[in-house]
Design a protein around this motif. Sequence first.
Motif, PDB file in Angstrom:
ATOM      1  N   ASN A  50      76.714  42.934  10.281  1.00  0.00           N
ATOM      2  CA  ASN A  50      77.926  43.382   9.578  1.00  0.00           C
ATOM      3  C   ASN A  50      77.588  43.825   8.156  1.00  0.00           C
ATOM      4  N   TYR A  51      76.742  43.053   7.498  1.00  0.00           N
ATOM      5  CA  TYR A  51      76.345  43.395   6.116  1.00  0.00           C
ATOM      6  C   TYR A  51      75.502  44.669   6.118  1.00  0.00           C
ATOM      7  N   ALA A  52      74.595  44.772   7.095  1.00  0.00           N
ATOM      8  CA  ALA A  52      73.751  45.973   7.190  1.00  0.00           C
ATOM      9  C   ALA A  52      74.595  47.216   7.388  1.00  0.00           C
ATOM     10  N   MET A  53      75.583  47.148   8.270  1.00  0.00           N
ATOM     11  CA  MET A  53      76.470  48.287   8.501  1.00  0.00           C
ATOM     12  C   MET A  53      77.249  48.625   7.229  1.00  0.00           C
ATOM     13  N   GLU A  54      77.729  47.599   6.545  1.00  0.00           N
ATOM     14  CA  GLU A  54      78.496  47.803   5.307  1.00  0.00           C
ATOM     15  C   GLU A  54      77.659  48.502   4.245  1.00  0.00           C
ATOM     16  N   LYS A  55      76.363  48.172   4.197  1.00  0.00           N
ATOM     17  CA  LYS A  55      75.480  48.722   3.168  1.00  0.00           C
ATOM     18  C   LYS A  55      74.774  50.004   3.593  1.00  0.00           C
ATOM     19  N   GLY A  56      75.080  50.497   4.782  1.00  0.00           N
ATOM     20  CA  GLY A  56      74.602  51.828   5.149  1.00  0.00           C
ATOM     21  C   GLY A  56      73.451  51.897   6.122  1.00  0.00           C
ATOM     22  N   ILE A  57      72.948  50.770   6.625  1.00  0.00           N
ATOM     23  CA  ILE A  57      71.921  50.837   7.667  1.00  0.00           C
ATOM     24  C   ILE A  57      72.577  51.321   8.957  1.00  0.00           C
ATOM     25  N   ASN A  58      72.025  52.371   9.518  1.00  0.00           N
ATOM     26  CA  ASN A  58      72.632  52.903  10.746  1.00  0.00           C
ATOM     27  C   ASN A  58      71.664  52.964  11.924  1.00  0.00           C
ATOM     28  N   TYR A  59      70.456  52.377  11.765  1.00  0.00           N
ATOM     29  CA  TYR A  59      69.441  52.416  12.825  1.00  0.00           C
ATOM     30  C   TYR A  59      69.067  50.987  13.216  1.00  0.00           C
ATOM     31  N   TYR A  60      69.170  50.698  14.535  1.00  0.00           N
ATOM     32  CA  TYR A  60      68.912  49.350  15.037  1.00  0.00           C
ATOM     33  C   TYR A  60      67.916  49.436  16.196  1.00  0.00           C
ATOM     34  N   ASP A  61      66.840  48.680  16.085  1.00  0.00           N
ATOM     35  CA  ASP A  61      65.733  48.778  17.028  1.00  0.00           C
ATOM     36  C   ASP A  61      65.562  47.453  17.776  1.00  0.00           C
ATOM     37  N   THR A  62      65.658  47.508  19.085  1.00  0.00           N
ATOM     38  CA  THR A  62      65.461  46.322  19.905  1.00  0.00           C
ATOM     39  C   THR A  62      64.482  46.659  21.026  1.00  0.00           C
ATOM     40  N   ALA A  63      64.273  45.714  21.943  1.00  0.00           N
ATOM     41  CA  ALA A  63      63.357  45.960  23.057  1.00  0.00           C
ATOM     42  C   ALA A  63      63.600  44.935  24.150  1.00  0.00           C
TER      43      ALA A  63
END
Length: 376
Positions: free
Chosen positions: A41-54
């Motif tokens: 939630n904080y990452a989205m609020e601060k502008g991170i838009n890329y999420y990497d999983t596996a």
Amino acid sequence: MIYKDFQDLKLSALGLGAMRLPVIDGNDSNINEEATKDMINYAMEKGINYYDTAWGYHGGQSEIMIGKALKNYPRNSFYLATKFPGYDLSNMPKVKDIFEEQLKKCQVEYFDFYLFHNVCEMNIEAYLDEKYEIFDYLWKQKENGRIKHLGFSAHGDLPTIKRFLKAYGDKMEFCQIQLNYLDYLFQDAKAKIDLLKEYNIPVWVMEPLRGGRLANLPEEYVNELALLRPKETIPAWAFRFLQSIDSVTMVLSGMSNFEQLKENIKTFEEEKPLRKKEWDQLLSISSQMLEKKTLPCTACHYCTSHCPKGLDIPSLLSLYNEHCFTEGGFIAPMALSALPDDKKPSACIGCQSCETVCPQQIKISKVMSDFTNKLG
């Protein structure tokens, strides 16, 4: 937040890697859902838009958690990346089943970015084997819009990456490599960057802090860097190094707590590439760190002409250095698994013929014995 251009997209220069999410009681498969959702939630609020999983992260739970955490956000507000788990050869015939399951686990209808996971010596033959139809299936998903951008990650050596690119390089849109100021020369990351440039493939970075090793340096190095940038944090130096490489588009950081996330986001509020003196200082520190824990092999290959077993001694010493510096890890065992038994360190007969011509006077026979013991 800094943003980087990738084709027609604006990607946050910092991506959130979901391999080291907060867990409960040290159990890697038991992700702390509340803490993870707070971080995202904080990452989205601060502008991170890329999420990497596996598929394999957190014992198979990472994709599920990322799916839950991002479910409440509009699908067009984030970019999601996951990977085909070719690090496990038993998965090679299962590309369709795995891909369909990944969509369900992540609760999405498509992946923005999808990767061949961990192209390396161990799996390159299988990745290139047409009978598994891995490339054909993934390319079909791209044509169907269920994969927007196709790429690969690699822990393999340069010749292995060259083989993969020769087969699929014209279809790859990005490549994820282990890159930091320690591995720039130690793992030949510089040569990998140059190779990818030949194919016009932008670089995605994994392990920017070398598993946290570059987040806390010995005091002598901290003092040296403070003279150049008094207000820069030690982790930020590693990120500034990456900001100085023009082909780097995405930097993934596996942040395991809120403080790391906040600090890294603050670093990526502005781009501050290194001056030449600062760049040279970091590489000097890297060399000093490596000298304390690695053998001074220069890969002159004098030894190989004197080895009755035909061992590729420089390559084995390079893997030994990696294994010792990392204090274990998967890279050396992974690479050695691709070798026949008669070319592994255990095949050394201890004749010491190689040592008679080694300019660095490395006790190679003892190293091979120690390597064998370390590998169990």
